[in-house]
Design an enzyme around this catalytic site. Structure first.
Site, PDB file in Angstrom:
ATOM      1  N   CYS A 278       0.843  -1.192   0.000  1.00  0.00           N
ATOM      2  CA  CYS A 278       0.000   0.000   0.000  1.00  0.00           C
ATOM      3  C   CYS A 278       0.883   1.248   0.000  1.00  0.00           C
ATOM      4  CB  CYS A 278      -0.973   0.003   1.169  1.00  0.00           C
ATOM      5  SG  CYS A 278      -0.229  -0.174   2.810  1.00  0.00           S
ATOM      6  N   SER A 310       3.321  -2.224   4.013  1.00  0.00           N
ATOM      7  CA  SER A 310       3.218  -0.788   3.799  1.00  0.00           C
ATOM      8  C   SER A 310       4.461  -0.305   3.080  1.00  0.00           C
ATOM      9  CB  SER A 310       3.097  -0.055   5.129  1.00  0.00           C
ATOM     10  OG  SER A 310       4.370   0.042   5.762  1.00  0.00           O
ATOM     11  N   ASP A 311       4.326   0.784   2.322  1.00  0.00           N
ATOM     12  CA  ASP A 311       5.532   1.442   1.847  1.00  0.00           C
ATOM     13  C   ASP A 311       6.294   1.932   3.073  1.00  0.00           C
ATOM     14  OD1 ASP A 311       7.456   2.525   0.206  1.00  0.00           O
ATOM     15  OD2 ASP A 311       6.037   3.506  -1.124  1.00  0.00           O
ATOM     16  N   CYS A 312       7.566   2.219   2.897  1.00  0.00           N
ATOM     17  CA  CYS A 312       8.422   2.449   4.062  1.00  0.00           C
ATOM     18  C   CYS A 312       8.034   3.717   4.819  1.00  0.00           C
ATOM     19  CB  CYS A 312       9.875   2.470   3.625  1.00  0.00           C
ATOM     20  SG  CYS A 312      10.378   0.851   2.990  1.00  0.00           S
ATOM     21  N   ALA A 314       5.047   4.355   5.727  1.00  0.00           N
ATOM     22  CA  ALA A 314       3.711   4.801   5.338  1.00  0.00           C
ATOM     23  C   ALA A 314       2.720   4.722   6.497  1.00  0.00           C
ATOM     24  CB  ALA A 314       3.196   3.976   4.160  1.00  0.00           C
TER      25      ALA A 314
END
Length: 789
Positions: A278, A310-312, A314
């Protein structure tokens, strides 16, 4: 000693020491779970289903141990014999240095650097995409066996290249949902190991055609795990006052359904991806990693069987940048309840226990996330004991940078080069008639310009200057500009002197990662700084018309060059990977006939007046908004989507295609014709149709009427003659790359599923099929198809 002993003993001795000196898998101790005596735990029992093993492991964990699994850098559980594991490895177009899971500080010092994704997309070759992903997967597993990589990789990037200024557009397969979807499917299948392992090795650089063993409780065994990112509507880095960390993408249901979501849906349903990531941005006011409706839909409706990352950082942005919640604990609770299984970063790790203490989260809210993680790790064989004794245990440094992979990288670079202009067949050059060659441009003599974002350490790298030097011994390099930014013309004089003295001039200009990158969008789509001035000046003094080579992943307004007769030919090379310079030289000197096509529209500079934050695909004349991408854009272009020339010419002949389709619906007891009461105004919802019965094939003959063999990209479009609101102006419904011999022809066919390829989304986000006449378009050839009730 005998004569043969005298001859061979020194050779055998040398071979012995070479073998002893070369690194062997057995020389390295790879950490893995389920070593004796911990192998007696049920989660180590390979005879049990994945679900049983996952639940067994979960039942053994304390709450603190459960929380420790919620970050990408898992620190391990010694009492259960589970070592640390790093989830974050990258492999966008080869094993990349991005992410802590990868290290080139070991026996494997390099990996094959394939062309950047946008370059590979320009080949429009599904088979090539699959082969590249398979090769990267082999090298990734080999590096894992030496402890230099993980098993979970966060690629591919399948966001739509919506705006030419986007700094990460180079990472994507372009602007068209069909192309991006097709790439996603091929990459994931090739990377995860869609075909089974053959004990004596890989066949033809890939896999033999036997499907892997499917487990009774879900997905099958995986070679490596691929991750479709960034979900969803993510295509802005930093533009004006907008940042990817806080940007709210306002997207209509219509655009969501037929532009932004199809690549992810196909990546999951057809590619069977085992990971979804995401994105940072919000979607219609809700952070993407907190959009429970979207994240649950991928499981309940799309059949996703994997983990969601999750994106880093996020999860942190939900609270710290987007201010969607009041506390850090709320952000963690919202993300976990929405369906996020692992946080790239430490926000969940640091705040989950506090969220439980404050009653915002329950222990059972964490359990599904761990089951999803464990299931993927089990499918990867991480809990099956010594991986070096498993299916992929024989892969080592001899399987990285192989001749086969190097050849594949070269072929991919060749197929991705796009010939944009070629006045009077100026190219190819005859090397026997070129006495001296000038290569000018700030990036022409550096290997840093070939990889693009998410690159690794290439096996063998050379500059464009070195590649061209192979063909013409007297080749001179001059930078022309101090760097790609080209803010000064102080070094122009030297370039002009060399250009004037040389037989031919090749100018290499364009973009690099100082101009377009992650966390940086462009504000202009012109050549940077004084590059345009350099090109025009060099062209004015050159003895003959010049060849212009454009680097970078973002579209450029080079209208001045297209219109200048002193610039005979223009080539786009993008970021072509380690074999790109060799491929470019082959194209320029005629050893390869270019056939690539642009996977994105090249707009004029006036397009930059359009705010980048407007997500709408469809035009709005009342607000002077021209729309986006070739499907909807109504403005002028520099080069259209699909543009690309060749050194030969092609014609088409339509062998067969239907003239009429009658729509039927499936009542359960059989087909019956749709009645007027069942249709909308001008269209029919596809959910009412028996779609399988409508599938047809278009048979086509491609004739090479030139004098050179070539690889031709066939692109079949459709447009509807009815004025149904929201229908695309024209849409790509099929493509393939076909090799043809000079003077010969090749027959092929394109499968068309009207419910997929001819449909679009209405205002409510429902797929519909317009009634009336359609025009199937293939180059200058058109065919009318009536869709009726």
């Amino acid at each position: 000693m005998g004569r043969y002993t005298t001859i061979f003993l020194p050779i055998l001795t040398l071979l012995y020491f070479l073998i002893k000196a070369s690194p062997q898998l057995s020389d390295y101790e790879l950490q893995f779970p389920c070593k004796p005596p911990q192998n007696l735990y049920p989660f180590c029992n390979t005879s049990l289903p994945f679900s049983t093993r996952s639940n067994s492991l979960l039942s053994l964990l304390t709450i603190h141990e459960k929380i420790s699994f919620l970050c990408n850098n898992f620190t391990g559980i010694p009492r259960l014999g589970i070592p640390p594991y790093e989830w974050w490895s990258e492999s966008l177009h080869g094993i990349a240095t991005n992410g802590p899971g990868i290290s080139f500080d070991g026996p494997i010092k390099a990996a094959t650097m394939f062309p950047q994704v946008l370059n590979s997309a320009a080949s429009f070759n599904k088979t090539l995409w699959f082969k590249i992903a398979s090769a990267v997967s082999i090298e990734g597993r080999a590096m894992y066996n030496f402890g230099q990589a993980g098993l979970t990789f966060w690629a591919p990037n399948i966001n739509i290249f919506r705006d030419p200024r986007w700094g990460r557009g180079q990472e994507t397969p372009g602007e068209d949902p069909l192309v991006v979807s097709s790439y996603a499917v091929e990459f994931v299948k090739g990377f995860q190991g869609d075909y089974g392992w053959k004990e004596e090795g890989f066949e033809n650089g890939g896999f033999r055609k036997n499907r892997v063993l499917e487990e009774e409780d879900g997905g099958g065994l995986l070679m490596l795990s691929a991750c479709c990112k960034h979900f969803t509507a993510y295509d802005l880095e930093k533009w004006g006052n907008f940042s990817r960390y806080s940007f709210n993408a306002v997207v209509t249901e219509q655009d969501m359904e037929d532009t932004y979501q199809p690549p992810f849906k196909n990546c999951i349903q057809k590619g069977k991806a085992s990971c979804l990531m995401c994105s940072y941005n919000s979607v219609n006011g809700v952070p993407a990693c907190a959009r429970g409706d979207l994240l649950q839909k991928v499981r309940s409706e799309w059949g996703f069987n994997g983990y969601i990352a999750s994106d880093c950082d996020a999860i942190a942005t939900i609270y710290e940048y987007q201010y969607y919640v009041h506390t850090a604990e709320d952000a963690v609770a919202d993300a976990l309840k929405a369906g996020v299984d692992i946080n790239c970063g430490t926000y969940m790790l640091r705040n989950a226990e506090s969220a439980i203490t404050k009653g915002k989260l329950k222990e059972e809210d964490i359990d599904p996330a761990l089951i999803n993680q464990f299931t993927v790790l089990l499918r990867l064989g991480l809990f099956d004991g010594d991986p070096l004794k498993g299916k992929f245990g024989r892969l080592g440094n001899g399987d990285v940078c192989t001749k086969g992979h190097q050849q594949l990288a070269l072929e991919a670079a060749r197929q991705g080069i796009v010939l944009l202009k070629n006045n009077d067949n100026f190219l190819p050059l005859n090397k026997n008639h070129v006495y001296s060659l000038a290569v000018i441009g700030p990036g022409a003599n550096s290997t840093t310009f070939i990889g693009g974002l998410y690159s690794g350490v290439p096996c063998h790298a050379e500059s464009y200057f070195e590649g061209l030097q192979r063909y013409v011994k007297k080749t001179t390099y001059v930078g022309g500009c101090l760097d790609v930014a080209c803010e000064s013309g102080s070094t122009f004089d030297e370039a002009l002197i060399v250009a004037e003295a040389s037989d031919y001039v090749i100018l290499v200009v364009g973009l690099d990662l100082t101009q377009e990158t992650e966390d940086k969008d462009r504000v202009t789509i012109l050549l940077p700084g004084k590059q345009m001035e350099l090109v025009s000046l060099v062209a004015s003094v050159s003895k003959k018309p010049i060849v212009l080579v454009l680097t970078g992943g973002g579209p450029l307004d080079v209208s001045f060059a297209e219109q200048d007769s002193r610039i005979a030919s223009i080539l786009w090379v993008g970021y072509p990977g380690e074999a790109g310079p060799k491929a470019l030289a082959e194209v320029i000197f005629g050893d390869h006939n270019p056939g690539g096509r642009l996977p994105m529209t090249w707009y004029p500079e006036s397009f930059t007046k359009i705010p980048m934050n407007i997500m709408n695909m469809r035009p709005d004349p009342s607000h002077q908004y021209p729309g986006r991408t070739h499907r909807f854009y109504t403005g002028e272009v520099v080069y259209e989507f699909g543009h690309g020339l060749s050194y030969t010419n092609y014609t088409y002949k339509l062998l067969s295609a239907p003239n009429k389709l009658n729509l039927f619906m499936n009542t359960g007891a059989g087909f019956r014709k749709l009645y007027q009461t069942k249709v909308g105004v001008g269209y029919v919802p596809t959910e009412l149709l028996s779609c399988d019965s409508l599938v047809f094939h278009v048979q086509i003959s491609i004739m090479n009427v030139g004098n050179k063999d070539g690889s031709h990209i066939l692109m079949l479009y459709s447009k509807t003659s009815t004025s149904v609101e929201g229908a695309p102006r024209k849409q790509l419904i099929g493509f393939s790359r076909v090799h043809t011999y000079a003077g010969g022809s090749t027959d092929t066919n394109v499968m068309v599923d009207p419910c997929v390829h001819l449909s679009f989304a209405n205002e409510n986000g429902n797929r519909v099929l317009a009634l009336g006449d359609y025009t199937l378009i293939l180059g200058d050839l058109e065919h009318t198809l009536l869709i009726d009730m």
